[in-house]
Design an enzyme around this catalytic site. Structure first.
Site, PDB file in Angstrom:
ATOM      1  N   ARG A   1       0.906  -7.126 -12.501  1.00 30.75           N
ATOM      2  CA  ARG A   1       1.053  -8.562 -12.274  1.00 30.75           C
ATOM      3  C   ARG A   1       2.090  -8.792 -11.196  1.00 30.75           C
ATOM      4  NH1 ARG A   1       2.623 -12.779 -16.935  1.00 30.75           N
ATOM      5  NH2 ARG A   1       4.625 -11.761 -16.722  1.00 30.75           N
TER       6      ARG A   1
ATOM      7  N   THR B   1       3.654 -14.550  -8.201  1.00 33.93           N
ATOM      8  CA  THR B   1       2.459 -15.397  -8.408  1.00 33.93           C
ATOM      9  C   THR B   1       1.864 -15.220  -9.798  1.00 33.93           C
ATOM     10  OG1 THR B   1       0.957 -13.666  -7.669  1.00 33.93           O
ATOM     11  CG2 THR B   1       1.866 -15.099  -5.962  1.00 33.93           C
TER      12      THR B   1
ATOM     13  N   ASP C   1       9.371  -6.972 -21.457  1.00 38.32           N
ATOM     14  CA  ASP C   1       8.354  -6.274 -20.664  1.00 38.32           C
ATOM     15  C   ASP C   1       7.872  -5.051 -21.445  1.00 38.32           C
ATOM     16  OD1 ASP C   1       7.176  -4.358 -18.798  1.00 38.32           O
ATOM     17  OD2 ASP C   1       7.762  -5.783 -17.258  1.00 38.32           O
TER      18      ASP C   1
ATOM     19  N   ASP D   1       7.972  -1.588 -19.621  1.00 40.68           N
ATOM     20  CA  ASP D   1       9.339  -1.066 -19.489  1.00 40.68           C
ATOM     21  C   ASP D   1       9.850  -0.547 -20.835  1.00 40.68           C
ATOM     22  OD1 ASP D   1       9.560  -1.484 -16.793  1.00 40.68           O
ATOM     23  OD2 ASP D   1      10.485  -3.463 -16.987  1.00 40.68           O
TER      24      ASP D   1
HETATM   25  C1  PRP Z   1       1.826  -6.638 -18.422  1.00 37.44           C
HETATM   26  C2  PRP Z   1       0.961  -6.450 -19.646  1.00 37.44           C
HETATM   27  C3  PRP Z   1      -0.350  -7.036 -19.217  1.00 37.44           C
HETATM   28  C4  PRP Z   1       0.065  -8.163 -18.331  1.00 37.44           C
HETATM   29  C5  PRP Z   1      -0.077  -9.453 -19.073  1.00 37.44           C
HETATM   30  O1  PRP Z   1       1.560  -5.670 -17.486  1.00 37.44           O
HETATM   31  O2  PRP Z   1       0.885  -5.120 -20.082  1.00 37.44           O
HETATM   32  O3  PRP Z   1      -1.173  -6.129 -18.530  1.00 37.44           O
HETATM   33  O4  PRP Z   1       1.435  -7.940 -17.983  1.00 37.44           O
HETATM   34  O5  PRP Z   1       0.218 -10.539 -18.275  1.00 37.44           O
HETATM   35  P1  PRP Z   1      -0.880 -11.615 -17.868  1.00 37.44           P
HETATM   36  O6  PRP Z   1      -1.619 -11.965 -19.127  1.00 37.44           O
HETATM   37  O7  PRP Z   1      -0.069 -12.763 -17.350  1.00 37.44           O
HETATM   38  O8  PRP Z   1      -1.767 -11.025 -16.830  1.00 37.44           O
HETATM   39  P2  PRP Z   1       2.370  -5.571 -16.091  1.00 37.44           P
HETATM   40  O9  PRP Z   1       1.601  -6.287 -15.039  1.00 37.44           O
HETATM   41  O10 PRP Z   1       3.778  -5.980 -16.308  1.00 37.44           O
HETATM   42  O11 PRP Z   1       2.244  -4.056 -15.733  1.00 37.44           O
HETATM   43  P3  PRP Z   1       2.774  -2.740 -16.501  1.00 37.44           P
HETATM   44  O12 PRP Z   1       1.905  -2.593 -17.733  1.00 37.44           O
HETATM   45  O13 PRP Z   1       2.528  -1.696 -15.496  1.00 37.44           O
HETATM   46  O14 PRP Z   1       4.223  -2.929 -16.858  1.00 37.44           O
HETATM   47  N1  URA Z   2       3.934  -8.783 -19.670  1.00 42.47           N
HETATM   48  C1  URA Z   2       4.864  -8.283 -20.519  1.00 42.47           C
HETATM   49  O1  URA Z   2       5.048  -7.058 -20.580  1.00 42.47           O
HETATM   50  N2  URA Z   2       5.561  -9.146 -21.262  1.00 42.47           N
HETATM   51  C2  URA Z   2       5.366 -10.468 -21.224  1.00 42.47           C
HETATM   52  O2  URA Z   2       6.050 -11.213 -21.966  1.00 42.47           O
HETATM   53  C3  URA Z   2       4.396 -10.976 -20.347  1.00 42.47           C
HETATM   54  C4  URA Z   2       3.683 -10.103 -19.584  1.00 42.47           C
END
Ligand code: PRP
Ligand code: URA
Length: 236
Positions: A131, A135, A227, A230
């Site tokens: 994400r 944006t 997150d 993380d």
């Molecule tokens: C997080 C999570 C989802 C997304 C959700 O991933 O694991 O995939 O955000 O957010 P949304 O519903 O607004 O799209 P992130 O993009 O942070 O990537 P990561 O899993 O690599 O940390």
């Molecule tokens: N992705 C995450 O990992 N946490 C949130 O709260 C939203 C998106």
């Protein structure tokens, strides 16, 4: 302060952190599992800022296997004969084509092993999405699906359903590949994410461990757990 006054103040504070969003109700295809005492207990432990990465990962797996218990209730089975130490009997096994688990990278990897543990013979696909922090739009960087995925039941896993952009993008990719039977399993959802998936994909069965209050101005779920990627990988 009595307990109820403290709880009320906490709820008001949570609400003040959320961007306004119209109240949405779950559709028939949405299953919110917060009635389940074990799921709620374990999600509460995951939320704590004091929970370390190892414990967080273990809890994510435990919650996932409980969600799987609900999401896989309707898998087809067939009878077959086995022998116990006492006698022959008629048992049951999962029938039909092997199902496919599709973690959304990265955080979905924290749920993959739990699905593989309950359905060891399932196939695995991966969808890489991140994400954009500004944006909040999802960006695809990887997609690999097992052969014949279009004929199999698919279980997409991602701990967080926030705006719903990543879930929508992942489901669209799978539909483009011809998948017809798709389930989406998450640990925590915001109303916005639930709403988007329900509206755009009424044919997808959505399983949510807990529906939270909302999203803050940075797109994080409130109260959420921060997150997920993380916390699973200890990257912050
Ligand atoms: C997080 C999570 C989802 C997304 C959700 O991933 O694991 O995939 O955000 O957010 P949304 O519903 O607004 O799209 P992130 O993009 O942070 O990537 P990561 O899993 O690599 O940390
Ligand atoms: N992705 C995450 O990992 N946490 C949130 O709260 C939203 C998106």
């Amino acid at each position: 302060m009595t307990n109820s006054e403290e709880f009320k103040a906490i709820i008001e504070h949570e609400e003040s952190l959320c961007v306004p969003y119209e109240k949405v109700s779950p559709a028939d295809s949405t299953h919110i599992l917060s009635w389940h005492p074990l799921i709620m207990h374990k999600i509460t432990e995951m939320r704590k800022v004091s929970t370390d990465s190892t414990t967080f990962r273990k809890l994510a797996e435990e919650v996932t296997s409980l969600i799987c218990g609900e999401a896989m209730q309707k898998l087809e089975t067939e009878e077959y004969v086995i022998e116990t130490p006492i006698c022959k009997t008629v048992g049951r096994r999962i029938s039909g084509k092997k199902l496919v688990v599709v973690p959304i990278l990265r955080a979905g990897l924290g749920m993959e092993d739990a699905v593989k543990m309950v359905v060891p013979k399932s196939r695995t696909g991966h969808i890489g999405l991140y994400r954009d922090e500004e944006t909040l739009e999802p960006h695809e960087y990887f997609f690999k699906a097992p052969k014949g995925i279009e004929e199999r039941e698919v279980f997409v896993v991602d701990p967080m359903l926030a705006t719903g952009g990543s879930a929508d993008a992942a489901i669209n990719l799978l539909k483009k590949r011809g998948c017809k039977k798709i389930n989406f399993l998450c640990i925590i959802a915001a109303p916005q994410g639930m709403d988007l998936v329900q509206r755009k994909h009424p044919d997808v069965e959505l399983y949510i461990g807990c529906l939270d209050r909302g999203l803050n101005k940075n797109g994080y779920i409130v109260p959420g757990l921060g997150d997920a990627g993380d916390r699973i990988f200890g990257t912050k």
